[in-house]
Design an enzyme around this catalytic site. Structure first.
Site, PDB file in Angstrom:
ATOM      1  N   ASP A 187      -8.029 115.369  92.527  1.00 30.84           N
ATOM      2  CA  ASP A 187      -8.078 115.129  91.089  1.00 30.84           C
ATOM      3  C   ASP A 187      -6.635 115.138  90.597  1.00 30.84           C
ATOM      4  O   ASP A 187      -5.991 116.188  90.535  1.00 30.84           O
ATOM      5  CB  ASP A 187      -8.912 116.225  90.404  1.00 30.84           C
ATOM      6  N   ARG A 192     -22.510  95.313  83.993  1.00 38.78           N
ATOM      7  CA  ARG A 192     -22.483  96.630  84.668  1.00 38.78           C
ATOM      8  C   ARG A 192     -21.818  96.479  86.027  1.00 38.78           C
ATOM      9  O   ARG A 192     -21.065  97.327  86.459  1.00 38.78           O
ATOM     10  CB  ARG A 192     -23.896  97.209  84.807  1.00 38.78           C
ATOM     11  N   LYS A 242      -6.947 111.429  79.746  1.00 42.73           N
ATOM     12  CA  LYS A 242      -5.761 112.272  79.606  1.00 42.73           C
ATOM     13  C   LYS A 242      -4.495 111.419  79.667  1.00 42.73           C
ATOM     14  O   LYS A 242      -4.328 110.538  78.845  1.00 42.73           O
ATOM     15  CB  LYS A 242      -5.797 113.377  80.654  1.00 42.73           C
ATOM     16  N   TYR A 262     -10.834 122.008  87.591  1.00 38.58           N
ATOM     17  CA  TYR A 262     -11.367 121.720  86.257  1.00 38.58           C
ATOM     18  C   TYR A 262     -12.782 122.295  86.143  1.00 38.58           C
ATOM     19  O   TYR A 262     -13.608 122.109  87.052  1.00 38.58           O
ATOM     20  CB  TYR A 262     -11.379 120.204  86.056  1.00 38.58           C
TER      21      TYR A 262
HETATM   22  C1  PLP Z   1     -10.723 116.245  81.550  1.00 43.08           C
HETATM   23  C2  PLP Z   1     -10.700 116.431  83.013  1.00 43.08           C
HETATM   24  C3  PLP Z   1     -11.757 115.994  83.815  1.00 43.08           C
HETATM   25  C4  PLP Z   1     -13.010 115.380  83.240  1.00 43.08           C
HETATM   26  O1  PLP Z   1     -12.774 114.171  82.625  1.00 43.08           O
HETATM   27  P1  PLP Z   1     -13.608 113.597  81.357  1.00 43.08           P
HETATM   28  O2  PLP Z   1     -12.913 112.329  81.059  1.00 43.08           O
HETATM   29  O3  PLP Z   1     -13.548 114.604  80.259  1.00 43.08           O
HETATM   30  O4  PLP Z   1     -15.012 113.403  81.836  1.00 43.08           O
HETATM   31  C5  PLP Z   1     -11.636 116.170  85.175  1.00 43.08           C
HETATM   32  N1  PLP Z   1     -10.552 116.759  85.730  1.00 43.08           N
HETATM   33  C6  PLP Z   1      -9.532 117.202  84.990  1.00 43.08           C
HETATM   34  C7  PLP Z   1      -8.368 117.844  85.647  1.00 43.08           C
HETATM   35  C8  PLP Z   1      -9.566 117.064  83.617  1.00 43.08           C
HETATM   36  O5  PLP Z   1      -8.555 117.526  82.872  1.00 43.08           O
END
Ligand code: PLP
Length: 383
Positions: free
Chosen positions: A177, A53, A202, A105
Site C-alpha cells: 500500500d 463497467r 490521497k 491502514y
Molecule cells: C485512505 C487509505 C486507504 C483507503 O482508501 P479509500 O480511498 O478511503 O477507500 C487505504 N490505505 C491507506 C494508507 C489510506 O490512507
C-alpha cells in the site's frame, strides 16, 4: 502508453502518459467520456469499448498513467482505495492466510478481519520491522504479505525489498500500500513487490475532491485475474472521478516536493518544542529507520505524528480543535493541511486491540501552504 514514453521521467509521464491529444477533436486534455455504453458497428465489432463497467476511455487514460508512474506494466483504477484492496483480497481462496503489518491502514485491517476472515482467509498482524517475527508468522498457507510503508499513523518504515524477498521465498505475493509515500517518493515494484495499491483519494488525487483507488503490477497473469475481478465485482470509478485523479496526478511531483519540504520543517520544529514528547517522521535523523528511509524513499513526504508530554487524549483533542489553518478532518494527502486524533477518528476500528495507536497521538497531513503560516498555527494551538 507509447514505447518511448517509458523512458521519460516521472514529471513528464505524470502529464502525458495515456494522455495523447484525443483523436476525434484534438482535445489536449482527456475528455470525460460520460457514457455507459458504446455503439458497435456490427455485433462484436466495437472500437475497444462496449460497456463502461468493463472499460471507459477516461478510466483507461488514468490506468495507463498510474502504470507509468509506478513503473508497472499495467494499472487498474477503482472506485476507492478499499475497492482496490477488496479486489486484491479476492485473489485469495478459503484456507489461505495473509501476513500484514501491525500498523496498516485501519480499513485494511477491518477488511481482512471482519470480512475475509468470515470467508475463511486467516490473517496475522506483525511488526514488519521485526523480520524474524514476519518469518515466524508465515505458514504454509500464507499467500500474501500486506506491506505498508511508511505506516499510518506511527510512520514506521518497513524494508520493502526484504519483505518482498520473504514473500517470494514462501511463494506468496508481496503487496504494498503505497498511499502515504506516493509513487513520486517510492516505487515498490522496483523493490520487488508484485502489486502496488493506492488510495488515489490521497496524494495522487491531491485536492481532497475525489475518492478513488488503484492497483498496479507487472505480471500479465495477475493483470488478467484482477481485471476479471474488477469487471465481475464492479468496483470501478466513474469517468469524472477518473478525470479528477488524472488531473491531480499531473502535479504530483511538484506537490510532493513541497509536502516533503514543509513536512521536514514542521517535524524539526516540533522536535525542538518544549511541550512535545516525541515526533514520528522518517526524515528526522532520530527516526529509528531513518537510514532505511533514505535508501528507499526520494524524500519523506507530508505525513507525521507526534505526542505531547502531558495531558494525553484531552489535550491532544484540544490542540486539534484550536488550529485555524490545519482543518480538523480525516483523510490526508491534499494540498490543504489537516490535523486529526487517530484513535478517536481514522483508527476507531482498531480501538481496544493491540493495533491501537496511543490515545494522545496527533497526526498531521502537512499541506503545501506557507510553512511559516503552518508553524505559527501549530504554535498557537499547542500554546
Ligand atoms: C485512505 C487509505 C486507504 C483507503 O482508501 P479509500 O480511498 O478511503 O477507500 C487505504 N490505505 C491507506 C494508507 C489510506 O490512507
Amino acid at each position: 502508453m507509447g514505447k518511448d514514453l517509458r523512458k521519460q521521467s516521472f514529471e513528464t509521464l505524470a502529464i502525458h502518459a495515456g494522455q495523447e491529444p484525443e483523436q476525434a477533436t484534438g482535445a489536449v486534455v482527456v475528455p470525460i467520456f460520460q457514457t455507459s455504453t458504446f455503439a458497435q458497428e456490427a455485433v462484436g465489432k466495437d472500437k475497444g469499448f462496449d460497456y463502461a463497467r468493463t472499460a471507459n476511455p477516461t478510466r483507461k487514460a488514468l490506468e495507463t498513467c498510474l502504470a507509468a508512474l509506478e513503473s508497472g506494466a499495467w494499472g487498474l483504477a477503482f472506485a476507492s482505495g478499499m475497492a482496490g484492496e477488496d479486489a486484491i483480497a479476492h485473489l485469495l481462496n478459503t484456507g489461505d492466510h495473509v501476513v500484514m503489518g501491525d500498523d496498516v491502514y485501519g480499513g485494511t485491517y477491518r477488511l481482512f478481519k471482519r470480512i475475509f476472515e468470515r470467508h475463511g482467509v486467516g490473517m496475522t498482524a506483525v511488526d514488519m520491522r521485526q523480520h524474524a517475527a514476519v518469518k515466524r508468522a508465515i505458514t504454509r498457507k500464507t499467500k500474501l504479505l500486506w506491506i505498508e510503508s511508511p505506516t499510518n499513523p506511527m510512520l514506521k518504515v518497513i524494508d520493502i525489498a526484504a519483505m518482498a524477498e520473504l514473500a517470494h521465498k514462501a511463494k506468496a505475493l508481496a503487496v504494498v500500500d503505497n498511499t502515504f509515500a506516493s509513487p513520486y517518493l517510492q516505487q515498490p515494484l522496483l523493490l520487488g513487490a508484485d502489486l502496488v495499491t493506492h488510495s488515489t483519494t490521497k496524494y495522487l488525487g491531491g485536492h481532497s475532491d475525489v475518492v478513488g483507488g488503484a492497483v498496479v503490477g507487472n505480471s500479465a497473469d495477475l493483470h488478467e485475474r484482477l481485471k476479471f475481478i474488477q469487471n465481475a465485482a464492479g468496483g470501478v470509478p466513474g469517468p469524472f472521478d477518473s478525470w479528477l485523479v488524472l488531473r491531480g496526478a499531473k502535479t504530483l511531483a511538484v506537490r510532493m516536493e513541497r509536502h516533503s519540504a514543509n513536512g521536514m520543517a514542521i517535524a524539526e520544529w516540533l522536535a525542538e518544542h518544549p511541550k512535545v514528547k516525541s515526533v514520528n517522521y522518517p526524515g528526522l535523523a532520530s527516526h529509528p529507520q531513518h537510514a532505511l528511509a533514505r535508501r528507499q524513499m526520494r524524500s519523506f513526504g507530508g505525513m507525521l505524528s507526534f505526542e505531547l508530554k502531558s495531558g494525553g487524549e484531552a489535550t491532544a483533542k484540544r490542540v486539534a480543535a484550536r488550529t485555524r489553518i490545519f482543518a480538523l478532518a480525516e483523510s490526508l494527502g491534499g494540498v490543504e493541511s489537516l490535523i486529526e486524533i487517530p484513535l478517536s477518528m481514522t483508527h476507531g476500528s482498531v480501538k481496544g486491540t493491540k493495533l491501537a495507536p496511543p490515545a494522545g497521538l496527533i497526526r498531521l497531513s502537512v499541506g503545501i501552504e506557507s510553512v511559516d503560516d503552518l508553524i505559527a498555527d501549530l504554535a498557537h494551538a499547542i500554546g
